[in-house]
Design an enzyme around this catalytic site. Structure first.
Site, short mmCIF file in Angstrom:
data_model
loop_
_atom_site.label_atom_id
_atom_site.label_comp_id
_atom_site.label_asym_id
_atom_site.label_seq_id
_atom_site.Cartn_x
_atom_site.Cartn_y
_atom_site.Cartn_z
N LYS A 257 8.64 -2.42 -74.81
CA LYS A 257 7.09 -1.85 -76.13
C LYS A 257 7.65 0.26 -76.32
CE LYS A 257 2.20 -1.46 -77.26
NZ LYS A 257 1.10 -1.66 -77.51
N LYS B 23 8.96 -4.28 -79.23
CA LYS B 23 7.61 -4.00 -79.64
C LYS B 23 7.51 -2.53 -80.28
CE LYS B 23 3.03 -4.34 -79.77
NZ LYS B 23 1.36 -4.90 -78.21
N ASP C 94 -0.49 -5.56 -72.35
CA ASP C 94 0.67 -4.51 -72.43
C ASP C 94 0.26 -3.45 -71.85
OD1 ASP C 94 0.92 -6.11 -74.98
OD2 ASP C 94 1.57 -4.50 -76.59
#
Length: 243
Positions: A162, A191, A100
């Protein structure tokens, strides 16, 4: 956030959507271990740990079926592209399977989209085919920047866009998630992270196309899901954690 119209859901279905966040800088080894053990007990999809915890998490979760991910350029996104790539290579060697990364927020806000895309692409290349999720930090962006950042992530080969780190004073919103989903093609997943602290919030976000959730309120969410699955009302309670 209001309750969703259909609260009937299985705990296993929700567990498969969760990346449990173990990212606070002050966590002790004992606190990290408690969260890792909880993740194994609930059978969630993955944990997202600090880079220095990756090798330990991989060992502790061996055989559990829980994947180990980590963060890159976290939480500000301002490290160099070379540093982000090197961090990814090390985390991959330590056993992480998802990454991430925080994009360069200042450059995105400056309109330097080519720089942003190249930064992401370097991490995607370093990840060697593993999942890269690009954190936009939506609380710091306007809608045009959210769309541009999402599209840059897609062009660079990222698997997910995300919302948030959870450390910038704002988290995921349904409106931002809807915009992100509309800004990328079907190959790229979305996400939500930052402020996903209860089951009803998660379900509402899933309705707009979110397929993964970063949260530290995993036990609260899954206990509620299990109660509803068993025919009870669930707790509806919110966890007070920051991520």
């Amino acid at each position: 956030m209001p309750e969703t119209a259909d609260p009937i859901v299985t705990a296993a279905e929700i567990a498969a959507l969760i990346d449990h966040a173990i990212l606070k800088p002050d966590l002790t080894r004992a606190e990290v271990d408690a969260d890792l053990d909880m993740a194994a007990r609930y059978g969630i999809f993955s944990v997202c740990v600090r880079p220095s915890d990756v090798a330990h998490a991989v060992r502790r979760l061996s055989g559990s079926g829980v994947a180990v991910g980590t963060v890159i350029g976290f939480p500000h996104g301002t490290t160099t592209t070379q540093a982000k790539a090197a961090e990814t290579v090390q985390a991959l060697a330590d056993g992480a399977v998802e990454f991430d990364m925080v994009l360069n927020i200042g450059r995105l806000r400056s309109g330097l989209i080519g720089d942003v895309e190249a930064d992401i692409a370097a991490v995607v290349e370093a990840a060697a085919g593993h999942v890269v999720k690009v954190i936009l930090e939506t609380a710091l962006l306007d809608e045009e920047q959210i769309a541009a950042g999402s599209q840059a992530a897609e062009r660079a080969g990222a698997a997910f866009v995300k919302t948030s780190t959870g450390f910038a004073g704002g988290g995921a919103t349904v409106d931002h998630l809807r915009l992100m989903r509309a800004s990328v093609g079907p190959r790229v997943q979305v996400k939500a992270s930052g402020g996903v602290r209860d089951l009803d919030t998660l379900l509402a976000m899933r309705e707009v196309g979110v397929s993964r959730f970063g949260t530290s309120a995993t036990a609260t969410i899954l206990d509620d899901a299990a109660a509803r699955e068993a025919g009870g009302p669930g707790t509806g309670a919110s966890d007070t954690s920051s991520y």
